[in-house]
Design a protein around this motif. Structure first.
Motif, PDB file in Angstrom:
ATOM      1  N   LEU A 113      -8.317  33.899   8.824  1.00 56.30           N
ATOM      2  CA  LEU A 113      -7.233  34.887   9.468  1.00 56.30           C
ATOM      3  C   LEU A 113      -6.716  34.362  10.839  1.00 56.30           C
ATOM      4  CD1 LEU A 113      -9.738  38.188   9.268  1.00 56.30           C
ATOM      5  CD2 LEU A 113      -7.577  37.641   7.587  1.00 56.30           C
ATOM      6  N   GLU A 114      -5.179  34.481  10.853  1.00 57.54           N
ATOM      7  CA  GLU A 114      -4.539  33.698  11.841  1.00 57.54           C
ATOM      8  C   GLU A 114      -4.453  34.879  12.942  1.00 57.54           C
ATOM      9  OE1 GLU A 114      -0.549  31.418  11.528  1.00 57.54           O
ATOM     10  OE2 GLU A 114       0.008  33.400  11.785  1.00 57.54           O
ATOM     11  N   THR A 115      -4.649  34.538  14.360  1.00 61.32           N
ATOM     12  CA  THR A 115      -4.580  35.346  15.432  1.00 61.32           C
ATOM     13  C   THR A 115      -4.327  34.497  16.791  1.00 61.32           C
ATOM     14  OG1 THR A 115      -5.410  37.199  16.708  1.00 61.32           O
ATOM     15  CG2 THR A 115      -6.913  35.460  15.979  1.00 61.32           C
ATOM     16  N   TRP A 116      -3.821  35.086  17.728  1.00 57.38           N
ATOM     17  CA  TRP A 116      -3.609  34.308  18.972  1.00 57.38           C
ATOM     18  C   TRP A 116      -3.989  35.163  20.195  1.00 57.38           C
ATOM     19  CZ3 TRP A 116       0.245  35.177  15.254  1.00 57.38           C
ATOM     20  CH2 TRP A 116       1.200  35.882  15.834  1.00 57.38           C
ATOM     21  N   ILE A 117      -4.037  34.880  21.285  1.00 60.35           N
ATOM     22  CA  ILE A 117      -4.321  35.310  22.382  1.00 60.35           C
ATOM     23  C   ILE A 117      -2.915  35.653  23.093  1.00 60.35           C
ATOM     24  CG2 ILE A 117      -6.676  34.833  22.911  1.00 60.35           C
ATOM     25  CD1 ILE A 117      -5.622  33.035  24.994  1.00 60.35           C
ATOM     26  N   ALA A 118      -3.017  36.974  23.871  1.00 55.13           N
ATOM     27  CA  ALA A 118      -1.645  37.458  24.246  1.00 55.13           C
ATOM     28  C   ALA A 118      -1.675  38.415  25.654  1.00 55.13           C
ATOM     29  CB  ALA A 118      -1.270  38.534  23.451  1.00 55.13           C
ATOM     30  N   HIS A 119      -0.674  38.354  26.266  1.00 52.86           N
ATOM     31  CA  HIS A 119      -0.452  39.274  27.540  1.00 52.86           C
ATOM     32  C   HIS A 119      -1.562  38.729  28.637  1.00 52.86           C
ATOM     33  CE1 HIS A 119       1.892  41.668  24.991  1.00 52.86           C
ATOM     34  NE2 HIS A 119       1.066  42.122  24.180  1.00 52.86           N
ATOM     35  N   GLY A 120      -2.251  39.519  29.413  1.00 55.23           N
ATOM     36  CA  GLY A 120      -2.980  39.222  30.530  1.00 55.23           C
ATOM     37  C   GLY A 120      -4.172  38.170  30.058  1.00 55.23           C
ATOM     38  N   THR A 121      -4.563  38.242  28.786  1.00 57.04           N
ATOM     39  CA  THR A 121      -5.489  37.303  28.227  1.00 57.04           C
ATOM     40  C   THR A 121      -4.835  35.844  27.900  1.00 57.04           C
ATOM     41  OG1 THR A 121      -6.426  38.959  26.842  1.00 57.04           O
ATOM     42  CG2 THR A 121      -7.099  36.849  26.398  1.00 57.04           C
ATOM     43  N   LEU A 122      -3.681  35.636  27.664  1.00 50.96           N
ATOM     44  CA  LEU A 122      -3.173  34.463  27.749  1.00 50.96           C
ATOM     45  C   LEU A 122      -2.693  33.850  29.099  1.00 50.96           C
ATOM     46  CD1 LEU A 122      -1.568  32.411  25.954  1.00 50.96           C
ATOM     47  CD2 LEU A 122       0.408  33.634  26.154  1.00 50.96           C
ATOM     48  N   LEU A 123      -2.575  34.858  30.090  1.00 48.98           N
ATOM     49  CA  LEU A 123      -2.351  34.418  31.355  1.00 48.98           C
ATOM     50  C   LEU A 123      -3.921  33.869  31.983  1.00 48.98           C
ATOM     51  CD1 LEU A 123      -0.557  34.134  33.848  1.00 48.98           C
ATOM     52  CD2 LEU A 123      -1.305  36.468  34.742  1.00 48.98           C
ATOM     53  N   GLY A 124      -4.840  34.414  31.534  1.00 50.64           N
ATOM     54  CA  GLY A 124      -6.103  33.875  32.017  1.00 50.64           C
ATOM     55  C   GLY A 124      -6.405  32.767  31.246  1.00 50.64           C
ATOM     56  N   TRP A 125      -5.985  32.391  30.259  1.00 51.99           N
ATOM     57  CA  TRP A 125      -6.237  30.960  29.342  1.00 51.99           C
ATOM     58  C   TRP A 125      -5.424  30.170  30.193  1.00 51.99           C
ATOM     59  CZ3 TRP A 125      -1.882  28.357  27.851  1.00 51.99           C
ATOM     60  CH2 TRP A 125      -2.194  27.136  27.069  1.00 51.99           C
ATOM     61  N   TRP A 126      -4.093  30.292  30.605  1.00 50.11           N
ATOM     62  CA  TRP A 126      -3.466  29.417  31.362  1.00 50.11           C
ATOM     63  C   TRP A 126      -4.107  28.973  32.650  1.00 50.11           C
ATOM     64  CZ3 TRP A 126      -0.948  28.252  35.957  1.00 50.11           C
ATOM     65  CH2 TRP A 126      -0.033  27.255  35.936  1.00 50.11           C
ATOM     66  N   TRP A 127      -4.669  29.881  33.370  1.00 55.54           N
ATOM     67  CA  TRP A 127      -5.176  29.479  34.466  1.00 55.54           C
ATOM     68  C   TRP A 127      -6.597  28.703  34.493  1.00 55.54           C
ATOM     69  CZ3 TRP A 127      -3.443  29.301  39.491  1.00 55.54           C
ATOM     70  CH2 TRP A 127      -2.383  30.202  39.746  1.00 55.54           C
ATOM     71  N   ASN A 128      -7.544  28.994  33.787  1.00 52.19           N
ATOM     72  CA  ASN A 128      -8.783  28.321  33.401  1.00 52.19           C
ATOM     73  C   ASN A 128      -9.607  28.649  32.190  1.00 52.19           C
ATOM     74  OD1 ASN A 128      -9.413  30.849  33.828  1.00 52.19           O
ATOM     75  ND2 ASN A 128     -11.124  30.160  35.617  1.00 52.19           N
ATOM     76  N   GLY A 129      -8.684  29.262  31.100  1.00 50.73           N
ATOM     77  CA  GLY A 129      -9.414  28.921  29.833  1.00 50.73           C
ATOM     78  C   GLY A 129     -10.411  30.319  29.738  1.00 50.73           C
ATOM     79  N   LYS A 130     -10.236  31.313  30.575  1.00 53.64           N
ATOM     80  CA  LYS A 130     -11.247  32.488  30.698  1.00 53.64           C
ATOM     81  C   LYS A 130     -10.644  33.630  30.859  1.00 53.64           C
ATOM     82  CE  LYS A 130     -14.835  29.319  32.862  1.00 53.64           C
ATOM     83  NZ  LYS A 130     -15.626  29.471  33.954  1.00 53.64           N
ATOM     84  N   ILE A 131     -11.252  34.731  30.832  1.00 49.80           N
ATOM     85  CA  ILE A 131     -10.726  36.101  30.988  1.00 49.80           C
ATOM     86  C   ILE A 131     -10.721  36.207  32.525  1.00 49.80           C
ATOM     87  CG2 ILE A 131     -11.488  38.630  30.787  1.00 49.80           C
ATOM     88  CD1 ILE A 131     -13.089  37.722  28.429  1.00 49.80           C
ATOM     89  N   MET A 132      -9.799  36.892  32.870  1.00 46.85           N
ATOM     90  CA  MET A 132      -9.406  37.175  34.588  1.00 46.85           C
ATOM     91  C   MET A 132     -10.612  38.171  34.940  1.00 46.85           C
ATOM     92  SD  MET A 132      -6.565  35.589  35.600  1.00 46.85           S
ATOM     93  CE  MET A 132      -4.801  35.492  35.475  1.00 46.85           C
ATOM     94  N   PRO A 133     -11.278  37.838  35.927  1.00 45.78           N
ATOM     95  CA  PRO A 133     -12.472  38.537  36.162  1.00 45.78           C
ATOM     96  C   PRO A 133     -12.244  40.004  36.564  1.00 45.78           C
ATOM     97  CG  PRO A 133     -11.800  37.090  38.019  1.00 45.78           C
ATOM     98  CD  PRO A 133     -10.884  36.780  36.780  1.00 45.78           C
ATOM     99  N   TRP A 134     -10.870  40.488  36.936  1.00 45.35           N
ATOM    100  CA  TRP A 134     -10.547  42.015  36.898  1.00 45.35           C
ATOM    101  C   TRP A 134     -10.301  42.504  35.677  1.00 45.35           C
ATOM    102  CZ3 TRP A 134      -7.961  37.821  39.725  1.00 45.35           C
ATOM    103  CH2 TRP A 134      -6.788  37.516  38.959  1.00 45.35           C
ATOM    104  N   ASP A 135     -10.154  41.935  34.509  1.00 43.53           N
ATOM    105  CA  ASP A 135      -9.653  42.518  33.301  1.00 43.53           C
ATOM    106  C   ASP A 135     -10.669  43.287  32.810  1.00 43.53           C
ATOM    107  OD1 ASP A 135      -7.052  41.666  33.496  1.00 43.53           O
ATOM    108  OD2 ASP A 135      -7.367  40.092  31.725  1.00 43.53           O
ATOM    109  N   TRP A 136     -10.250  44.508  32.219  1.00 46.81           N
ATOM    110  CA  TRP A 136     -10.951  45.474  31.503  1.00 46.81           C
ATOM    111  C   TRP A 136     -11.032  45.432  29.989  1.00 46.81           C
ATOM    112  CZ3 TRP A 136     -14.648  48.486  33.281  1.00 46.81           C
ATOM    113  CH2 TRP A 136     -14.815  48.689  34.748  1.00 46.81           C
ATOM    114  N   ASP A 137      -9.942  44.607  29.369  1.00 45.96           N
ATOM    115  CA  ASP A 137      -9.878  44.578  27.893  1.00 45.96           C
ATOM    116  C   ASP A 137      -9.379  43.031  27.892  1.00 45.96           C
ATOM    117  OD1 ASP A 137      -7.102  45.048  28.601  1.00 45.96           O
ATOM    118  OD2 ASP A 137      -6.930  46.220  27.255  1.00 45.96           O
ATOM    119  N   ILE A 138      -9.175  42.695  26.223  1.00 46.38           N
ATOM    120  CA  ILE A 138      -8.401  41.738  26.026  1.00 46.38           C
ATOM    121  C   ILE A 138      -7.399  42.058  24.900  1.00 46.38           C
ATOM    122  CG2 ILE A 138      -9.237  39.424  24.671  1.00 46.38           C
ATOM    123  CD1 ILE A 138     -12.164  39.953  25.385  1.00 46.38           C
ATOM    124  N   ASP A 139      -6.373  41.056  24.854  1.00 48.39           N
ATOM    125  CA  ASP A 139      -5.342  41.362  24.135  1.00 48.39           C
ATOM    126  C   ASP A 139      -5.003  40.297  23.020  1.00 48.39           C
ATOM    127  OD1 ASP A 139      -3.919  44.097  24.851  1.00 48.39           O
ATOM    128  OD2 ASP A 139      -3.866  42.910  26.911  1.00 48.39           O
TER     129      ASP A 139
END
Length: 289
Positions: A105-131
């Motif tokens: 199944l094809e999927t990709w990360i988006a929105h704030g989750t994608l921004l977390g990926w750009w910085w260090n490949g991780k979820i931003m520590p203040w995020d409450w959900d994933i997109d």
């Protein structure tokens, strides 16, 4: 490509699909009003959905930044502590990405989750959900083949065992915004806490713009923004990201989001490649007359 988005870690997990104990959405009148059968349309005729009587399917226990990120059906009455939330989200995205990969199944990360990926490949520590995002063809395949699937997830650590519910919104079949009550098309929900991954589908809605894709919340993309998807890693597992990820992030968050090193009471540490919590300001306990 930003090398920070390509950090690679090794994890090992095993997941299996087990029979769900949850009834079908048709049994849940609590999710909204009953369908008005007096004004049939194609969605009603095929799926039992009437545009004129759209109801909100997913519900949250509150609307603030905290309670708005739990699914009401599995919320335990109190938000989970920050450390537990971080661990829960990490396992959740790992299980999600591997489940999608295992099932083709094809999927990709988006929105704030994608921004977390750009910085260090991780979820931003203040995020409450994933997109995450999918194309509408994948979304409808999820609805037909995998809706209400419960996934059992374990790691090489026997103490880590979790279950996730893949729940596709019945209004996902309505590809325009409708009444705006169902902009989230599906969720991957941690059953023990109610924390979730939002899954939104992209569709081509305008015949005169065949290369434009949009979700129900007004985010629009060109085909070349998304494809060909890039293969990277996120939270230690293989993940896909949009081809023009930098343009996508700049359009949504501005260029400053890719360079600002202070945000949400955190400061970026380039040596650690981590967002570090700021020290709280010293409290002045002096008394004044």
């Amino acid at each position: 490509m930003n090398p920070r988005g390509l950090l690679a870690l090794v994890t090992c997990a095993i997941w299996s699909v087990v029979a769900t104990a949850y009834p079908s959405t048709a049994d849940h009148s609590a999710h909204g009003s009953f369908i008005n059968r007096n004004a049939p349309d194609p969605l009603w005729q095929k799926y039992g959905l009437n545009r004129s009587d759209e109801f909100k399917y997913f519900h949250e226990p509150g609307r603030d930044d905290t309670l708005g990120h739990y699914d009401s059906r599995f919320f335990q009455g109190e938000p989970v502590p920050d450390e537990e939330r971080s661990i829960t989200l990490t396992h959740m995205i790992r299980a999600y990405l591997n489940f999608f990969a295992d099932n083709g199944l094809e999927t990709w990360i988006a929105h704030g989750t994608l921004l977390g990926w750009w910085w260090n490949g991780k979820i931003m520590p203040w995020d409450w959900d994933i997109d995450t995002q999918v194309m509408d063809t994948t979304l409808l395949h999820l609805a037909d083949r995998f809706n209400q699937t419960v996934v059992q997830y374990t790691t090489t650590n026997p103490a880590v065992e979790r279950r996730y519910l893949l729940d596709v919104n019945p209004w996902a079949r309505q590809r325009d915004r409708g009444m705006g009550l169902n902009i989230i098309d599906a969720r991957w929900i941690d059953i023990s806490t109610g924390l979730y991954i939002d899954i939104t589908g992209l569709s081509r809605l305008q015949a005169d713009k065949p290369t434009e894709w949009e979700c129900k919340n007004g985010h629009k993309y060109q085909t070349e923004d998304i494809y060909p998807l890039r293969t990277s890693t996120f939270e230690g597992v293989t993940a896909k990201v949009p081809f023009r990820y930098d343009a996508v992030l700049t359009e949504e968050y501005s260029k400053n989001a890719l360079t600002a090193t202070q945000f949400h009471d955190h400061t970026w540490d380039p040596d650690l490649e981590e967002w570090v919590p700021d020290e709280p300001a010293a409290k002045d306990d002096r008394q004044y007359e």
